[in-house]
Design a protein around this motif. Structure first.
Motif, PDB file in Angstrom:
ATOM      1  N   GLY A 124      15.162  55.492  76.357  1.00 50.71           N
ATOM      2  CA  GLY A 124      16.176  56.484  76.750  1.00 50.71           C
ATOM      3  C   GLY A 124      15.941  57.825  76.083  1.00 50.71           C
ATOM      4  O   GLY A 124      16.044  58.877  76.719  1.00 50.71           O
ATOM      5  N   ASN A 125      15.611  57.805  74.788  1.00 47.69           N
ATOM      6  CA  ASN A 125      15.314  59.060  74.095  1.00 47.69           C
ATOM      7  C   ASN A 125      14.097  59.748  74.683  1.00 47.69           C
ATOM      8  O   ASN A 125      14.081  60.970  74.832  1.00 47.69           O
ATOM      9  N   ALA A 126      13.085  58.976  75.009  1.00 47.50           N
ATOM     10  CA  ALA A 126      11.880  59.565  75.593  1.00 47.50           C
ATOM     11  C   ALA A 126      12.183  60.215  76.939  1.00 47.50           C
ATOM     12  O   ALA A 126      11.704  61.316  77.226  1.00 47.50           O
ATOM     13  N   VAL A 127      12.993  59.571  77.751  1.00 43.18           N
ATOM     14  CA  VAL A 127      13.360  60.148  79.055  1.00 43.18           C
ATOM     15  C   VAL A 127      14.148  61.443  78.863  1.00 43.18           C
ATOM     16  O   VAL A 127      13.893  62.440  79.552  1.00 43.18           O
ATOM     17  N   ILE A 128      15.073  61.450  77.921  1.00 45.85           N
ATOM     18  CA  ILE A 128      15.867  62.657  77.668  1.00 45.85           C
ATOM     19  C   ILE A 128      14.978  63.792  77.167  1.00 45.85           C
ATOM     20  O   ILE A 128      15.097  64.939  77.622  1.00 45.85           O
ATOM     21  N   ILE A 129      14.069  63.489  76.260  1.00 44.68           N
ATOM     22  CA  ILE A 129      13.187  64.516  75.713  1.00 44.68           C
ATOM     23  C   ILE A 129      12.277  65.088  76.796  1.00 44.68           C
ATOM     24  O   ILE A 129      12.113  66.307  76.906  1.00 44.68           O
ATOM     25  N   PHE A 134      10.858  69.510  80.648  1.00 43.74           N
ATOM     26  CA  PHE A 134      10.671  70.037  82.001  1.00 43.74           C
ATOM     27  C   PHE A 134      11.722  71.083  82.346  1.00 43.74           C
ATOM     28  O   PHE A 134      11.414  72.110  82.953  1.00 43.74           O
ATOM     29  N   TYR A 135      12.960  70.860  81.945  1.00 45.33           N
ATOM     30  CA  TYR A 135      14.038  71.812  82.254  1.00 45.33           C
ATOM     31  C   TYR A 135      13.778  73.149  81.588  1.00 45.33           C
ATOM     32  O   TYR A 135      13.869  74.199  82.222  1.00 45.33           O
ATOM     33  N   TYR A 136      13.447  73.130  80.296  1.00 44.65           N
ATOM     34  CA  TYR A 136      13.271  74.385  79.568  1.00 44.65           C
ATOM     35  C   TYR A 136      11.924  75.038  79.858  1.00 44.65           C
ATOM     36  O   TYR A 136      11.793  76.242  79.704  1.00 44.65           O
ATOM     37  N   SER A 137      10.914  74.272  80.280  1.00 42.78           N
ATOM     38  CA  SER A 137       9.646  74.897  80.622  1.00 42.78           C
ATOM     39  C   SER A 137       9.758  75.718  81.904  1.00 42.78           C
ATOM     40  O   SER A 137       9.087  76.721  82.070  1.00 42.78           O
ATOM     41  N   LYS A 138      10.634  75.320  82.815  1.00 45.52           N
ATOM     42  CA  LYS A 138      10.857  76.089  84.035  1.00 45.52           C
ATOM     43  C   LYS A 138      11.693  77.323  83.747  1.00 45.52           C
ATOM     44  O   LYS A 138      11.600  78.312  84.452  1.00 45.52           O
TER      45      LYS A 138
END
Length: 140
Positions: A124-129, A134-138
């Motif tokens: 779960g932590n890996a998915v969130i990270i 991806f969100y902040y790279s865009k």
């Protein structure tokens, strides 16, 4: 003149704190109604709700006081502080994953049933990270 991005950040923080307040309040009420049989949930809920209420009051006072507003804006929007925050978050991310992995290895030998739960937490932590990356790279 108020900085719009800083004002948006404060309002977003107020919304987040308000949602956390409601969650903690719900945990407190459910523990008092004995839906959660453990008594420590009541203290967790009440302590979290009190903390969130104080934070909401502080943020609201900050929105209405110009002197505190400028001090907070300078400290929050300073490039050095932003760099330190990014470094701290990335260090926390890596350390938490490494420590969680080490705990899984130790629990795999001592208590395998706990290791299975920790594997799901690690996933779960890996998915969130990865989602945050991806969100902040865009965004930038």
């Amino acid at each position: 003149m108020k900085n719009k991005s800083f004002e948006q950040k404060l309002k977003r923080d107020m919304w987040t704190t308000g949602i956390l307040f409601l969650i903690f309040l719900a945990v407190f009420v459910l523990a008092k109604l004995e839906i959660y049989p453990e008594s420590h949930f009541a203290s967790l809920g009440s302590g979290g709700a009190i903390f969130c209420a104080i934070q909401l009051i502080r943020t609201d006072m900050l929105l209405h006081d110009k002197e505190k507003w400028t001090q907070a804006e300078i400290s929050q929007m300073d490039e050095r502080n932003i760099f330190i925050e990014k470094q701290a978050y990335s260090a926390y991310t890596m350390l938490s994953l490494v420590c969680l992995f080490a705990t899984i290895l130790v629990c795999g030998i001592i208590a395998p049933q706990i290791a299975e739960i920790l594997i799901w937490v690690l996933a779960g932590n890996a998915v969130i990270i990865v989602g945050c990356i991806f969100y902040y790279s865009k965004k930038y």
